[in-house]
Design a protein around this motif. Structure first.
Motif, PDB file in Angstrom:
ATOM      1  N   GLU A 197       0.799  -1.191   0.435  1.00 54.96           N
ATOM      2  CA  GLU A 197       0.001  -0.203   0.033  1.00 54.96           C
ATOM      3  C   GLU A 197       0.749   1.134  -0.047  1.00 54.96           C
ATOM      4  OE1 GLU A 197      -3.311   0.016   2.775  1.00 54.96           O
ATOM      5  OE2 GLU A 197      -3.794  -1.998   2.681  1.00 54.96           O
ATOM      6  N   ALA A 198       2.295   0.709   0.021  1.00 57.73           N
ATOM      7  CA  ALA A 198       2.938   1.964   0.616  1.00 57.73           C
ATOM      8  C   ALA A 198       3.784   2.813  -0.630  1.00 57.73           C
ATOM      9  CB  ALA A 198       3.900   1.750   1.118  1.00 57.73           C
ATOM     10  N   SER A 199       3.480   2.173  -1.338  1.00 56.19           N
ATOM     11  CA  SER A 199       4.259   1.846  -2.806  1.00 56.19           C
ATOM     12  C   SER A 199       2.616   2.132  -4.452  1.00 56.19           C
ATOM     13  CB  SER A 199       4.574   0.439  -3.626  1.00 56.19           C
ATOM     14  OG  SER A 199       5.330   0.152  -4.783  1.00 56.19           O
ATOM     15  N   PRO A 200       3.300   3.734  -4.628  1.00 55.55           N
ATOM     16  CA  PRO A 200       1.657   4.299  -6.353  1.00 55.55           C
ATOM     17  C   PRO A 200       3.045   3.028  -7.270  1.00 55.55           C
ATOM     18  CG  PRO A 200       3.945   5.410  -5.903  1.00 55.55           C
ATOM     19  CD  PRO A 200       4.065   4.296  -4.880  1.00 55.55           C
ATOM     20  N   ARG A 201       3.897   2.486  -7.353  1.00 59.12           N
ATOM     21  CA  ARG A 201       4.649   1.855  -8.644  1.00 59.12           C
ATOM     22  C   ARG A 201       3.459   0.374  -9.149  1.00 59.12           C
ATOM     23  NH1 ARG A 201      10.125   2.413  -8.727  1.00 59.12           N
ATOM     24  NH2 ARG A 201       9.518   1.496 -10.977  1.00 59.12           N
ATOM     25  N   VAL A 202       2.388  -0.135  -7.643  1.00 57.78           N
ATOM     26  CA  VAL A 202       1.867  -1.549  -7.684  1.00 57.78           C
ATOM     27  C   VAL A 202       0.506  -1.427  -7.595  1.00 57.78           C
ATOM     28  CG1 VAL A 202       4.624  -2.813  -7.486  1.00 57.78           C
ATOM     29  CG2 VAL A 202       3.027  -2.199  -5.575  1.00 57.78           C
ATOM     30  N   ALA A 203      -0.368  -2.806  -8.102  1.00 56.94           N
ATOM     31  CA  ALA A 203      -1.059  -2.934  -7.778  1.00 56.94           C
ATOM     32  C   ALA A 203      -1.428  -3.908  -6.914  1.00 56.94           C
ATOM     33  CB  ALA A 203      -2.294  -3.031  -9.124  1.00 56.94           C
TER      34      ALA A 203
END
Length: 258
Positions: A197-203
């Motif tokens: 949830e901290a990464s904007p690059r993954v779903a």
């Protein structure tokens, strides 16, 4: 990532040292805290809240729990240690490297499947894993790293491990596993829910808690350490202020853990 962590540690140490002139007989720095890579941002903010109360900022060191535990066994200086599972804290306790009476749970976590490709409405964790084909699945090393052990156990509970084991790429820690997915080197990864949830690059898709072993983060004082504020910082981790910060990073609050 390594450079940024070292820079953060140096900045904390430098700021703590600058307090000496203003604080008379106050410690030159805050306690040295060893913690898992998965808590980097959350504990950084907790440390800021601690410093805002007039305390010298702690010196934070982040790495895989297995690395931190072995470094402590080799004599690395530290005052407090937080691990990503009970097993490594047990390992430290059997070697008299922590003060057993100080040990307590400070947070809990979950697991998530991550991908740079969005998940469809009909996707399930099982369907995406079984459709992996020649793709790779990034995990923290399931032989030694807590996040990897949790991931393997979850897949075994779901009857999926044998189907994907040959596609696993073991990483040094959970952040390294996440980075493999973010960079496209692995099609899928299994990481902590907080990291996903901290990464904007993954779903991400969250694992059902019934398939995942209990993921608890114990903390304890390091045996033989003498920083005068080490107990106070350990206690601070369980306060409402610290727990609220951890909850914003999607860690499960301590009152919901044993």
């Amino acid at each position: 990532m390594t450079f940024s962590v070292k820079l953060l540690q140096w900045l904390f140490a430098l700021f703590a040292a600058s307090l000496v002139a203003a604080c008379g007989d106050a410690p030159a720095r805050g306690p040295v805290v060893l913690a898992p890579a998965s808590m980097q941002e959350a504990l950084g903010e907790v440390a800021g809240a601690w410093a805002a109360q007039g305390n010298a900022p702690p010196v934070l060191s982040f790495a895989g729990t297995q690395v931190q535990a072995r470094q402590l066994a080799q004599g690395a200086p530290a005052d407090v240690i937080v691990t990503a599972d009970e097993e490594w804290m047990d390992w430290l306790e059997t070697r008299a490297l922590i003060e057993p009476a100080s040990r307590r749970t400070v947070a809990a976590n979950g697991l998530a499947l991550v991908s740079v490709k969005a998940f469809g409405p009909d996707d399930t964790i099982a369907s995406r894993l079984l459709a992996l084909g020649d793709g790779r699945l990034a995990l923290a090393d399931p032989q030694s790293v807590p996040a990897g052990r949790y991931a393997r156990a979850a897949l075994e509970n779901m009857g999926l491990w044998d189907a994907v084991a040959a596609r696993v790429v073991p990483a040094e820690n959970v952040r390294a596993a996440l980075a493999l997915v973010e960079s496209g080197e692995a099609a899928l990864g299994i990481v902590y829910r907080t990291d996903a949830e901290a990464s904007p690059r993954v779903a991400s898709m969250t694992f059902d808690f019934r398939d995942v072993p209990e993921i608890y983060y114990p903390a304890a004082l390091v045996a033989g350490a003498a920083h005068p504020r080490r107990q106070a910082f350990l206690d601070f981790l369980s306060t409402p202020a610290a727990q609220e910060i951890l909850a914003t990073y999607r860690f499960v609050p301590v009152e919901q853990a044993p």
